[in-house]
Design an enzyme around this catalytic site. Structure first.
Site, PDB file in Angstrom:
ATOM      1  N   LYS A  51      39.129 -58.939 -15.334  1.00 16.97           N
ATOM      2  CA  LYS A  51      39.854 -59.839 -14.429  1.00 16.97           C
ATOM      3  C   LYS A  51      38.878 -60.775 -13.728  1.00 16.97           C
ATOM      4  O   LYS A  51      38.076 -60.330 -12.912  1.00 16.97           O
ATOM      5  CB  LYS A  51      40.640 -59.063 -13.379  1.00 16.97           C
TER       6      LYS A  51
ATOM      7  N   VAL B  89      35.410 -54.683  -0.436  1.00 11.87           N
ATOM      8  CA  VAL B  89      36.284 -54.346  -1.558  1.00 11.87           C
ATOM      9  C   VAL B  89      35.680 -53.201  -2.374  1.00 11.87           C
ATOM     10  O   VAL B  89      36.389 -52.305  -2.827  1.00 11.87           O
ATOM     11  CB  VAL B  89      36.545 -55.584  -2.448  1.00 11.87           C
ATOM     12  N   GLY B  90      34.360 -53.226  -2.525  1.00 11.90           N
ATOM     13  CA  GLY B  90      33.685 -52.150  -3.255  1.00 11.90           C
ATOM     14  C   GLY B  90      33.980 -50.797  -2.635  1.00 11.90           C
ATOM     15  O   GLY B  90      34.223 -49.802  -3.325  1.00 11.90           O
TER      16      GLY B  90
ATOM     17  N   GLU C 228      28.413 -53.684  -7.783  1.00 10.94           N
ATOM     18  CA  GLU C 228      27.341 -54.606  -7.410  1.00 10.94           C
ATOM     19  C   GLU C 228      27.885 -55.412  -6.253  1.00 10.94           C
ATOM     20  O   GLU C 228      28.784 -56.229  -6.431  1.00 10.94           O
ATOM     21  CB  GLU C 228      26.968 -55.464  -8.613  1.00 10.94           C
TER      22      GLU C 228
ATOM     23  N   CYS D 143      24.897 -63.208  -4.276  1.00 10.93           N
ATOM     24  CA  CYS D 143      24.818 -61.903  -3.617  1.00 10.93           C
ATOM     25  C   CYS D 143      23.375 -61.526  -3.315  1.00 10.93           C
ATOM     26  O   CYS D 143      23.099 -60.864  -2.334  1.00 10.93           O
ATOM     27  CB  CYS D 143      25.488 -60.844  -4.482  1.00 10.93           C
TER      28      CYS D 143
ATOM     29  N   GLU E 291      26.408 -60.764   5.878  1.00 11.10           N
ATOM     30  CA  GLU E 291      26.240 -61.657   4.739  1.00 11.10           C
ATOM     31  C   GLU E 291      27.080 -62.903   4.983  1.00 11.10           C
ATOM     32  O   GLU E 291      28.297 -62.814   5.134  1.00 11.10           O
ATOM     33  CB  GLU E 291      26.688 -60.944   3.463  1.00 11.10           C
TER      34      GLU E 291
END
Lengths: 351, 803
Positions: free
Chosen positions: B191, B247-248, B265, B299, B396
């Site tokens: 996705k 979300v991870g 990641e 990232c 971040e």
């Protein structure tokens, strides 16, 4: 660097009359005046500065690899930039078989570097497009001076035992005197590479300083022969010593070394010019020479100058190309822009 | 029209547009509307949402919102395609991957232009960086497919893999995930991010054109809801995700206990460290490539500039001057440095954080020129006077914003660099190799670039430490993310056939007769305590728990450990970690051998203990002790041999892949094989330089508590192994939730797996909770490289060289 000078405020456009001092705007790079730039008088040798220089080759090469991919000029912009490149060119012949005949031909081309019909098509007929200088060996200086009379194009002479620079010191000084006497307004000296390779910076400084004194009013370009200096750190240190000793220009190569003008050398040398300017207020010129044969390469060096040093370094008093076959390629590109057809070299008057 | 004569004077750069003709042609061909690519076929566009070019704010296409039934269809297709794809010879899969690489290259410019239009990043980047790296990944992994049978012998594909990727490097992230997955023999449901689905759809087209078997790769567009349907799908065997830590973490929780393999990641706040002897002009270009690459939406972007105090002013002045010459504008212009921010929501986040930075007292600087206003642009931004406590120094930003802090000493630079929950990448700038190679291992990050930044290659693994996630992409280490030991799959199919291996093992045990007490004398009372920091410690609770043998006989008591004991044990493990992680492999091997030697001297006693606990026959008990001794030897052997690698990256330089210990680990040991199970976990962990808090078999902990007197006599530094007895599930949960524990292994009942995986999400610690029962006496299942891999994390240190 120890000879730090204070900067004055930025003059409004034009810079007025007479030489003016460089300027510093808060948070921006200082820029040299628009008009006449005061000659670099040099300064005492500052070994602290020289020895503290560090150059990371891999990082410089990465910058060199991406500079031509970050900037490009197309259409009118490309044509204009290429015309600019012509005016920055030291049209050069440095061959053992040079004769007055081919030097006169070169000088004629220097006066009229681009076919008139092309200039008119570009709307550039009034820009006074001519090359920056003609560069020859001492023996052909009188021929060139004669052939360029009235054009205001200076004659540059390679000197001081060019290309190796290993003839007796007194003879090298004498060579400068002779070329200046013969009418050369610019002297391209070569340094003793051994001084760099052995780290004998004071010997290098003394040598270049002596050459500069011998040049008198003639402008001096110091050829570092970067391809023989082993490391980029050496190139950077030699650049700084040459500037401290009073060079008007620093120049990469004689054209006779195995590796000549490359972008990494250009990056290192222009950065040192910037450091020197920011520290002393004196703007030194840059001349890449050797191996620049294509219009594209010339644009890459123009990008380099504009990016690392700014617009002011795109004038012939602060930037020159040493080139012989470059001009023909630029002419072909200009014709292509005008006609939309790919051009042939034989349709442009040979230099 | 600007005349040549005018430009000759200004020497400005003019427009240099890359044509979008072919890209628009492709979009028009599809009526600018796309369905999903499932089972080799395209669904009709349905329930579509807009795809916007962030540089123009114009809608360029519409794509479909993937539903649960779309996901179900894709998973079914992938599942159906799996057996044949997995069974293909490696050479056949290599041919497919090779074909995809070639096909990509033939369409390189179309991909580059569409990527730029979709994402807003400059055509220079998509053309020169993204797309070439994509092709490189497929070529590299065609090679792994070719070599899989020999280089990954004993391993097999995980199965059906769900992959969810972000918008910052749309096609590159697809390649990083799809190439290894297909090479290893998995089938894929991919996705792409909802902001940037287009190149994935074009990629599906080239797969179709290349004739990739239906169902091997399925592409579904959609937002987080679609992703959630994938994460929750029971037939997906692995989820690979790149995106935000938030979300991870949700994915970690959602997949807890599901048996899904997981690689994440995630975010970063990577340090960019400049020492006083660095080539400052090159540093400036490094910063450009670090934080103004892809508008800082990277990232691993070096977003915290740590500068040695003495050169800070000089560097800042150089940086500001350089920022003035950066060019921002239409991403399709070939002469811009920066393009547009991907979407308004991201732009707002950047604006808000920059404002917050100023509100908190930091000094903000931006160049004097203005950004275009026809798209979502944000100028390069440099903060000074930033303190570690500032919000902008911690979170971040994912935008072109650099924050600067200064340090005095190399030691302080390391402290500042590691002062973050993240650990993705780091950049170190110095001309002193001694300093560079001293600092690199001290930074907690998966990637370190020396005098460089943002270098990527398929041969070098990429991935993070800490909350930057786990798992690696690229290289041999990346392939393992898509493989499982072959015996696990065999066991899996045995389970499906009703022959539960664990039950079999247990049954075998039951059938054995116990020989009764080996001695008729009353045993001397022994009071096992906990073992913390090299000392026996009474449990904080002041309670003991009774231990009964398999035959129901009361054997003894052990301390009832609680959360405070775990806390103390973790502190002891941390205290020991610094020295133990730096001890040489040889020194660690010596200690492991010595432990084995001392255990051997008490062989019979341990065998008797095992017999009394598990009811094993004395022969089997002796066998377990002998296997334990052998296992200690195995890891003594490995301690100085589990080498890293020098990757063959395409630069003049090397990428050193170092296997580093994870740090402080929690180990929840299996009930069965009370001694061997304990040693099988503890030995590989400490062999690799970790320090551990072990919870022995809850049922039969006495073999482990006996063991600490072996440790006492084996020169093991205090705190390397800590043993806390008690309720495994409760103690494991405390360990899993502990922010200062970096990894946890759990070998207990399946019900506990979920708890541990769920709790581990707090700091995204690495978990290894095998859903498969292991036969600890079988070397293939009970020891070896799998354990070593789980006990280490790979750091790739890129060292360009050349004077």
């Amino acid at each position: 660097m120890s000879a730090k000078r204070t900067f004055e405020t930025l003059p409004r456009s034009g810079g007025g009359t007479g030489p003016s001092r460089p300027t510093l705007v808060t948070n921006e790079r200082p820029i040299p005046p628009t008009g006449h730039v005061e000659r670099n008088p040099g300064m005492p040798l500052d070994l602290d500065v020289v020895r503290s220089i560090r150059v990371n080759r891999s990082a410089v090469e990465r910058r060199a690899a991406t500079l031509p991919t970050r900037r490009t000029v197309k259409k009118e912009w490309q044509a204009a930039w290429l015309l600019r490149a012509i005016t920055l060119m030291d049209l050069t012949t440095l061959s053992g078989d040079d004769t007055p005949g081919n030097v006169r031909r070169l000088c004629a081309k220097a006066r009229r570097p681009v076919r008139q019909d092309i200039l008119e098509a570009l709307g550039a007929q009034d820009l006074g497009i001519r090359v920056g200088a003609v560069c020859v060996y001492h023996g052909l200086v009188p021929t060139a001076v004669d052939a360029l009379r009235g054009s205001d194009i200076p004659v540059a002479a390679v000197s001081t035992g060019f290309p190796a620079g290993l003839s007796p010191f007194e003879q090298r000084l004498e060579e400068i005197h002779a070329s200046v006497a013969a009418g050369a307004r610019e002297i391209d000296i070569v340094i003793t590479r051994a001084h760099v390779l052995t780290g004998n910076w004071s010997a290098l400084y003394d040598e270049v300083k002596a050459f500069r004194e011998a040049c008198g009013d003639a402008h001096m370009k110091s050829i570092l022969a970067t391809g023989e200096l082993a490391t980029l750190t050496n190139v950077a240190r030699a650049s700084v010593v040459a500037m401290q000793a009073g060079s008007d220009f620093i120049k990469t190569s004689t054209g006779k070394e195995g590796v000549n003008a490359t972008l990494p050398f250009g990056i290192v040398m222009t950065r040192m010019i910037r450091e020197y300017f920011e520290a002393t207020g004196y703007a030194v010129g840059f001349k890449p020479a050797g191996g620049i044969r294509t219009a594209k390469q010339s644009l890459e060096f123009l990008f380099l100058m504009k990016e690392e040093l700014g617009r002011r370094w795109l004038e012939p008093d602060l930037f020159r190309f040493g080139a012989s076959s470059l001009l023909t390629d630029i002419e072909r590109q200009l014709e292509h822009f005008v006609t939309g057809r790919y051009a042939a070299a034989h349709r442009h008057p040979m230099p | 029209m600007t005349s040549v004569a005018e430009i000759f004077q200004t020497m400005d750069y003019g427009p240099a547009p890359e044509s979008d003709k072919d890209a628009n042609g492709w979009l028009t061909l599809h009526d600018r509307a796309f369905g999903h690519y499932i089972n080799g076929e395209w669904t009709a566009p349905l329930d579509t949402f807009e795809v916007i070019n962030p540089a123009t704010k114009k809608v360029i296409a519409r794509v479909s919102q993937g539903t649960t039934s779309d996901v179900n269809a894709a998973v079914a297709a992938a599942k159906a395609a799996l057996p044949a794809w997995r069974a293909l010879p490696g050479h056949a899969r290599a041919r497919w991957l090779y074909a995809l690489a070639r096909e990509l290259q033939r369409n390189a410019r179309l991909f580059a232009v569409i990527e730029s239009m979709d994402n807003g990043k400059s055509i220079r980047e998509t053309r020169d960086i993204d797309i070439p790296l994509v092709a490189r990944h497929f070529y590299h992994h065609a090679g792994w497919a070719q070599l899989a049978a020999t280089e990954f012998e004993g391993y097999t594909a995980v199965g059906v893999v769900g992959q969810i990727i972000p918008w910052n490097f749309p096609l590159l992230m697809l390649a990083w995930k799809v190439a290894p997955a297909l090479a290893a023999g998995n089938t894929v449901i991919m996705k792409p991010a909802e902001f940037t689905p287009l190149t994935a759809l074009l990629f599906a087209e080239i797969c179709e054109k290349a004739g990739l078997p239906p169902g091997v790769l399925n592409i579904i567009t959609g937002d987080g809801e679609t992703g959630k349907a994938m994460v929750d799908h029971p037939d997906i065997d692995k989820i690979a995700f790149t995106g935000s830590t938030e979300v991870g973490r949700a994915i970690r929780k959602a997949t807890a206990g599901s048996g899904k393999k997981l690689s994440l990641e995630l975010g970063g706040k990577s340090p960019f460290i400049v020492y006083e002897d660095a080539d400052l002009d090159s540093v400036v270009e490094g910063v450009v490539d670090a934080i103004w690459f892809n508008q800082g939406q990277v990232c691993c972007a070096g977003s915290r500039l740590l500068v040695q105090e003495g050169v800070a002013d000089k560097l800042i002045a150089k940086l500001r001057a350089r920022m003035e010459t950066l060019r921002i504008g239409s991403p399709l212009d070939k002469a811009v440095d920066m393009g547009a921010i991907v979407a308004p929501v991201q732009l707002e986040r950047i604006q808000q954080l920059v404002q917050q930075g100023q509100d908190e007292g930091a000094t903000m600087w931006q160049p004097s020129w203005a950004c275009p206003t026809d798209g979502y642009f944000y100028p390069p931004t440099l903060f000074t006077e930033v303190q570690p406590s500032s919000t902008i120094a911690q979170v971040e930003i994912f935008g072109p914003v650099m924050v600067t802090m200064t340090f005095r000493t190399p030691e302080e630079s390391v402290a500042l660099a590691n002062n973050t929950p993240y650990g993705l990448a780091a950049s170190i700038w110095t001309e002193n190799i001694n300093l560079a190679l001293d600092i690199a291992p001290k930074i907690k990050s998966g990637v370190v670039w020396i005098n460089a930044t943002n270098l990527f290659d398929a041969s070098a693994g990429f991935g993070g430490y800490r909350e930057s996630g786990f798992g690696r992409e690229g290289g041999r280490e990346g392939m393992f993310e898509y493989l499982v030991p072959a015996w696990e799959r065999e066991q899996g199919s045995a389970q499906r056939n009703g022959k539960h291996a664990a039950a079999k093992v247990a049954k075998k045990r039951e059938a054995r007769t116990t020989t009764g007490s080996p001695s008729d004398m009353p045993s001397l009372d022994r009071t096992p305590k906990l073992f913390i920091g090299g000392k026996q410690a009474r449990p904080d609770s002041g309670y003991a728990r009774k231990v009964f043998g398999a035959d129901g006989a009361f054997i003894g008591e052990v301390g009832e450990g609680n959360r405070k004991d775990i806390r103390n044990a973790v502190e002891a493990a941390h205290a020991a970690s610094k020295g133990w992680s730096k001890a040489t492999g040889h020194a660690r091997a010596q200690i492991l051998y010595y432990i084995a030697e001392n255990l051997s001297a008490r062989r019979d006693e341990f065998a008797q203990r095992i017999t009394s606990l598990s009811g094993a026959s004395s022969r089997d008990a002796l066998r377990e002790v002998d296997a334990s001794i052998s296992r200690l030897f195995t890891y003594g052997a490995w301690a100085d041999k589990y080498d890293g690698a020098v990757h063959n990256v395409p630069i003049r330089g090397v990428a050193l892949a170092m296997n580093e210990p994870i740090g402080v680990m929690g180990l929840a040991c299996p009930d069965e094989a009370p001694l061997l199970g304990f040693i099988s976990l503890v030995a590989p962990a400490i062999a690799m330089g970790n320090t551990v808090v072990a919870i022995p078999s809850e049922q039969w902990p006495l073999a482990a508590t006996d063991f600490y007197s072996v440790l006492d006599t084996s020169d093991l530094p205090g705190g390397v192994i800590n043993i806390v007895t008690g309720p495994r599930e409760a103690l494991a949960r405390v360990l899993a939730e502990h922010d200062d524990v970096e990894g946890i292994w759990y070998f207990g009942p399946q019900s506990g797996v979920k708890d541990v995986e769920l709790a581990s999400a707090v700091n995204m610690k690495r978990t290894w909770a095998s859903k498969h029962a292991r036969d600890w006496t079988d070397a293939a299942q009970g020891e070896g490289r799998e354990f070593l891999r789980e006990a280490t994390q790979v750091k790739n240190i890129w060292v360009p060289y050349g004077e």
